[in-house]
Design a protein around this motif. Structure first.
Motif, PDB file in Angstrom:
ATOM      1  N   GLY A 189      21.515  14.095  -1.405  1.00 17.05           N
ATOM      2  CA  GLY A 189      20.764  13.447  -2.479  1.00 17.05           C
ATOM      3  C   GLY A 189      21.375  13.600  -3.856  1.00 17.05           C
ATOM      4  O   GLY A 189      20.697  13.373  -4.859  1.00 17.05           O
ATOM      5  N   ASN A 192      20.964  10.519  -6.179  1.00 16.23           N
ATOM      6  CA  ASN A 192      19.634  10.392  -6.777  1.00 16.23           C
ATOM      7  C   ASN A 192      19.412  11.436  -7.864  1.00 16.23           C
ATOM      8  O   ASN A 192      18.765  11.159  -8.885  1.00 16.23           O
ATOM      9  CB  ASN A 192      18.562  10.529  -5.691  1.00 16.23           C
ATOM     10  N   PRO A 251      18.542   9.947   1.566  1.00 16.41           N
ATOM     11  CA  PRO A 251      19.114  10.464   0.333  1.00 16.41           C
ATOM     12  C   PRO A 251      20.413   9.775   0.011  1.00 16.41           C
ATOM     13  O   PRO A 251      21.212   9.475   0.891  1.00 16.41           O
ATOM     14  CB  PRO A 251      19.325  11.961   0.620  1.00 16.41           C
TER      15      PRO A 251
END
Length: 252
Positions: A189, A192, A251
């Protein structure tokens, strides 16, 4: 007597295969960013959906498709969901630094690793060190390379795990290109997280928006952009709040 502002000249590229939607072709309209009012021009073009690449501002101008839509996060109203809060906690130990736009071998090595994992066969995989240096350093506007490093115990620079070439515009941060260690087993992830870090940076600087580039309707690999709510999309009537839409939670 005030000198007249020069209206930019715009050009259109020839159609080429779309990298996002099979069977479609893409065409772009672009103009050069130069002169004494480059920052103001870049800001104005950014507000109508243009993106910067080196000293050129461009936007899609496809003949038979309007799937590419400019999107920006409304900074003050953003509230991370449970998945995003976990990502923030997981990566809160990273050492983040906004660096002058200067290309390094370490950044280029990370970019190559990212492209081979996430975008094999894409056009950027053919970039060499000089191409990358041009991408980072040939900026006529206020830009940074924001680096994300793992912490160390002795205060030395830790391993680079993410980076983002970012422009500071008058009304927000524009994420030109981000890349990261997509194979890091302990930091799923990261992409993000880099977006959320930009949202927090914009909030601290009292900038109202984070520009994420283009969301492509019909391209699943672009759905991550609409996880950051509230988000605005640029339409025929200007910027409009997009209704919250559940996107895939893989993710980035």
């Amino acid at each position: 007597m005030t000198a007249p502002v020069r209206f930019p000249r715009f050009f259109v590229t020839n159609p080429s295969p779309c990298p996002y939607l099979p069977g479609k072709s893409e065409r772009k309209v672009f103009t050069e960013l130069n002169g004494p009012h480059t920052d103001e021009l870049n800001d104005a073009l950014g507000r109508i959906g243009f993106r910067r690449s080196q000293n050129v501002a461009y936007r899609p101008s496809c003949l038979d498709c309007k799937a590419c839509v400019s999107v920006r996060v409304v900074v003050d109203e953003f509230a991370p969901n449970s998945t995003q809060r976990k990502l923030l906690r997981r990566n809160q130990d990273l050492v983040v630094e906004a660096c002058e736009p200067w290309a390094t071998d370490e950044q280029f090595s990370l970019l190559q690793k990212y492209l081979s994992k996430r975008h094999p066969g894409g056009g950027m995989t053919e970039m060499d060190e000089m191409d990358y240096a041009d991408m980072v350093e040939q900026s006529p506007v206020k830009s940074f390379v924001i680096e994300y490093r793992e912490p160390t115990t002795d205060g030395s620079k830790g391993r680079l795990v993410g980076a983002c070439l970012t422009d500071q515009q008058g009304d927000g941060l524009s994420m030109i290109y981000s890349f990261f260690d997509a194979e890091h087993s302990g930091r799923a992830g990261l992409g993000n997280f880099i977006i959320m870090d930009h949202i927090l940076r914009a909030r601290a600087a009292r900038l109202p928006y984070v520009y994420l580039g283009y969301w492509v309707d019909g391209s699943k690999r672009m759905d991550y952009k609409i996880r950051f709510q509230p988000i605005e999309k640029l339409g025929p009537e200007g910027w409009e709040r997009s209704p919250s839409k559940r996107a895939t939670q893989n993710p980035e």
